[in-house]
Design an enzyme around this catalytic site. Structure first.
Site, PDB file in Angstrom:
ATOM      1  N   SER A 105       0.031   1.643  -2.219  1.00 29.77           N
ATOM      2  CA  SER A 105       0.744   0.911  -3.264  1.00 29.77           C
ATOM      3  C   SER A 105      -0.002   0.944  -4.612  1.00 29.77           C
ATOM      4  CB  SER A 105       0.907  -0.519  -2.739  1.00 29.77           C
ATOM      5  OG  SER A 105       1.298  -1.360  -3.729  1.00 29.77           O
TER       6      SER A 105
ATOM      7  N   LYS B 128     -12.167 -13.743  -2.800  1.00 31.69           N
ATOM      8  CA  LYS B 128     -11.962 -13.837  -4.259  1.00 31.69           C
ATOM      9  C   LYS B 128     -12.823 -14.954  -4.849  1.00 31.69           C
ATOM     10  CE  LYS B 128      -7.451 -11.734  -3.851  1.00 31.69           C
ATOM     11  NZ  LYS B 128      -6.050 -11.968  -3.479  1.00 31.69           N
TER      12      LYS B 128
HETATM   13  N1  LIG Z   1      -1.467  -3.624  -3.557  1.00 34.72           N
HETATM   14  C1  LIG Z   1      -1.901  -4.748  -4.130  1.00 34.72           C
HETATM   15  O1  LIG Z   1      -1.120  -5.618  -4.527  1.00 34.72           O
HETATM   16  C2  LIG Z   1      -3.378  -4.964  -4.336  1.00 34.72           C
HETATM   17  C3  LIG Z   1      -3.795  -5.989  -5.208  1.00 34.72           C
HETATM   18  C4  LIG Z   1      -5.163  -6.164  -5.444  1.00 34.72           C
HETATM   19  C5  LIG Z   1      -6.076  -5.364  -4.770  1.00 34.72           C
HETATM   20  N2  LIG Z   1      -5.636  -4.402  -3.904  1.00 34.72           N
HETATM   21  C6  LIG Z   1      -6.634  -3.586  -3.200  1.00 34.72           C
HETATM   22  O2  LIG Z   1      -6.461  -2.212  -3.558  1.00 34.72           O
HETATM   23  C7  LIG Z   1      -6.760  -1.396  -2.433  1.00 34.72           C
HETATM   24  C8  LIG Z   1      -5.550  -0.521  -2.144  1.00 34.72           C
HETATM   25  O3  LIG Z   1      -4.466  -1.351  -1.854  1.00 34.72           O
HETATM   26  P1  LIG Z   1      -3.038  -0.759  -1.452  1.00 34.72           P
HETATM   27  O4  LIG Z   1      -2.085  -1.893  -1.503  1.00 34.72           O
HETATM   28  O5  LIG Z   1      -2.764   0.472  -2.250  1.00 34.72           O
HETATM   29  O6  LIG Z   1      -3.304  -0.375   0.062  1.00 34.72           O
HETATM   30  P2  LIG Z   1      -2.423   0.577   0.979  1.00 34.72           P
HETATM   31  O7  LIG Z   1      -1.038   0.673   0.459  1.00 34.72           O
HETATM   32  O8  LIG Z   1      -2.652   0.121   2.364  1.00 34.72           O
HETATM   33  O9  LIG Z   1      -3.105   2.025   0.791  1.00 34.72           O
HETATM   34  C9  LIG Z   1      -4.409   2.273   1.195  1.00 34.72           C
HETATM   35  C10 LIG Z   1      -4.701   3.730   0.954  1.00 34.72           C
HETATM   36  O10 LIG Z   1      -6.057   3.979   1.305  1.00 34.72           O
HETATM   37  C11 LIG Z   1      -6.101   5.146   2.113  1.00 34.72           C
HETATM   38  N3  LIG Z   1      -7.284   5.084   2.952  1.00 34.72           N
HETATM   39  C12 LIG Z   1      -7.644   4.119   3.826  1.00 34.72           C
HETATM   40  N4  LIG Z   1      -8.814   4.438   4.400  1.00 34.72           N
HETATM   41  C13 LIG Z   1      -9.199   5.621   3.877  1.00 34.72           C
HETATM   42  C14 LIG Z   1     -10.311   6.469   4.080  1.00 34.72           C
HETATM   43  N5  LIG Z   1     -11.272   6.175   4.953  1.00 34.72           N
HETATM   44  N6  LIG Z   1     -10.367   7.625   3.362  1.00 34.72           N
HETATM   45  C15 LIG Z   1      -9.396   7.946   2.483  1.00 34.72           C
HETATM   46  N7  LIG Z   1      -8.324   7.171   2.254  1.00 34.72           N
HETATM   47  C16 LIG Z   1      -8.222   6.032   2.939  1.00 34.72           C
HETATM   48  C17 LIG Z   1      -4.812   5.134   2.896  1.00 34.72           C
HETATM   49  O11 LIG Z   1      -4.543   6.422   3.404  1.00 34.72           O
HETATM   50  P3  LIG Z   1      -3.163   6.738   4.182  1.00 34.72           P
HETATM   51  O12 LIG Z   1      -2.127   6.812   3.100  1.00 34.72           O
HETATM   52  O13 LIG Z   1      -3.389   8.044   4.817  1.00 34.72           O
HETATM   53  O14 LIG Z   1      -2.964   5.606   5.130  1.00 34.72           O
HETATM   54  C18 LIG Z   1      -3.839   4.681   1.792  1.00 34.72           C
HETATM   55  O15 LIG Z   1      -3.453   5.784   1.006  1.00 34.72           O
HETATM   56  C19 LIG Z   1      -7.108  -2.337  -1.275  1.00 34.72           C
HETATM   57  O16 LIG Z   1      -8.483  -2.451  -1.166  1.00 34.72           O
HETATM   58  C20 LIG Z   1      -6.472  -3.645  -1.698  1.00 34.72           C
HETATM   59  O17 LIG Z   1      -7.116  -4.789  -1.178  1.00 34.72           O
HETATM   60  C21 LIG Z   1      -4.315  -4.177  -3.688  1.00 34.72           C
END
Ligand SMILES: NC(=O)c1ccc[n+]([C@@H]2O[C@H](COP(=O)([O-])OP(=O)(O)OC[C@H]3O[C@@H](n4cnc5c(N)ncnc54)[C@H](OP(=O)(O)O)[C@@H]3O)[C@@H](O)[C@H]2O)c1
Length: 347
Positions: free
Chosen positions: A16, A229
């Site tokens: 995301s 946080k």
């Molecule tokens: N989305 C939000 O609203 C939000 C807000 C604040 C902070 N964050 C933080 O931002 C980060 C990303 O969030 P997100 O919502 O984008 O998470 P997400 O949708 O679950 O995506 C996570 C991504 O990380 C990849 N990934 C996980 N482990 C990996 C590894 N070992 N090597 C390479 N790639 C890896 C996954 O690969 P696959 O695609 O192959 O599964 C996926 O593409 C998180 O730490 C989250 O806590 C998110």
């Protein structure tokens, strides 16, 4: 014509948040170049299961987004690499690691290792991942300072709503004595639904259906996410050295619909409040369901929205309200760090 600075990004994670950043670069890349003289190129994207692609001349953000939308992965795009994120950090021709992989609040891994390796390889680092910042901030700051590299983590608290930047930049010169925040949108959404008569179980199911809550909601509803946080707020803005275990933590699972309705009948609201405060010479932190009077600035913050009140010596209370999650909002947090880095480094 103003000078152009190019930043070549390695994205680890294309969920995301990574896609939110790609959307911003697809839709506003030209504007960023004209407005700030900044040319932002994604040169590598690494995922766990959805492929890894590299092009030293820049990958097309629209093609990345189309591939994920159509195929659910990046495996049909040109520039395939059989790389781990470590390989990309070692081998890609890049300037910045944007670390957006999954959060692990127990170890901070593998994100912390990616960040350490990037700093050792002279890459600036930007992340929205709470794991490394809640658990290893001191080390990451030291490594970045020694290497004279930028480290940005605005997205770790309230995603794109600039809670950390408000505290350390906009309120610089004020003494912060306390911060109280609604920093977890999932629980605030559940409590808001319960105020409207829904049971906890139905509100949680609704939050899961809307994508606010994960299949295993423990991290949100038991207050672990908010506690991480609180640690980040304490350590970044009050120079504390708190660990997750220092936070007095209680989630929302003990609150019943009756308790919430009784408060509402008297005009009050129950909120999950992350609180960080100075006590004597120490900094303390807690996450607890808290009954707030309707007049409190945080009482009217409903749904998945986040908010934080800073108590300062010169301005009294200052409250910031905005989105606390979402791909675009988190992509914006990365962009805001990138632009800050540009302003600090390029001038
Ligand atoms: N989305 C939000 O609203 C939000 C807000 C604040 C902070 N964050 C933080 O931002 C980060 C990303 O969030 P997100 O919502 O984008 O998470 P997400 O949708 O679950 O995506 C996570 C991504 O990380 C990849 N990934 C996980 N482990 C990996 C590894 N070992 N090597 C390479 N790639 C890896 C996954 O690969 P696959 O695609 O192959 O599964 C996926 O593409 C998180 O730490 C989250 O806590 C998110």
């Amino acid at each position: 014509m103003a000078e152009t600075t190019t930043y070549r990004l390695i994205l680890v994670g294309f969920g995301s948040a990574g896609q939110g950043l790609a959307q911003i670069l697809r839709d506003r890349g030209g504007w960023l170049l004209r407005r700030y003289g900044v040319d932002v190129q994604i040169v590598a994207v690494c995922t766990r299961n959805r492929g890894t692609v590299y092009n030293p001349d820049g990958l097309d953000p629209a093609a990345l987004l189309d591939a994920v939308a159509q195929d659910g992965h990046l495996l049909n795009l040109p520039g395939q690499r059989d790389w781990t994120p470590e390989d990309a950090i070692d081998q890609a021709d890049a300037d910045v690691l944007v670390e957006l992989s999954t959060t692990d609040l127990a170890t901070g891994e593998p994100a912390t290792s990616f960040i350490r390796l990037a700093l050792a390889n002279s890459l600036h680092v930007i992340t929205a991942n709470k794991g490394p910042i809640a658990l290893h901030l001191t080390d990451i700051r030291r490594l970045a300072a020694e290497a004279q590299l930028y480290r940005g983590y605005e997205g770790t608290v309230m995603s794109g709503t600039p809670a950390l930047r408000m505290g350390w930049s906009n309120l610089a010169g004020c003494e912060l004595s306390e911060m109280r925040g609604i920093v977890n949108g999932t629980t605030n959404y559940i409590l808001t639904q319960m105020e409207q008569g829904m049971s906890y179980a139905d509100a949680l199911a609704e939050a899961q259906r809307l994508g606010y809550a994960e299949a295993d909601p423990t991290g949100d509803v038991e207050g672990f996410d908010a506690a991480a946080k609180a640690v980040i707020l304490a350590n970044v803005l009050m120079n504390a050295r708190l660990d997750l275990s220092d936070v007095e933590r209680m989630g929302i699972t003990t609150l019943t619909r009756d308790t919430i309705e009784a408060a509402r009948a008297s005009g009050d609201r129950w909120k999950l409040i992350a609180r960080v405060w100075r006590e004597g010479g120490a900094v303390r932190a807690s996450v607890q369901p808290t009954r707030l009077p309707a007049t409190h600035p945080l009482a009217s913050v409903s749904g998945a929205t986040n908010a934080i009140t800073f108590t300062t010596d010169m301005l009294g209370d200052v409250t910031l309200i905005g989105p606390g999650a979402g791909g675009l909002a988190t992509g914006f947090a990365v962009l805001s760090d990138l632009l800050e880095m540009h302003m600090l480094w390029a001038r």
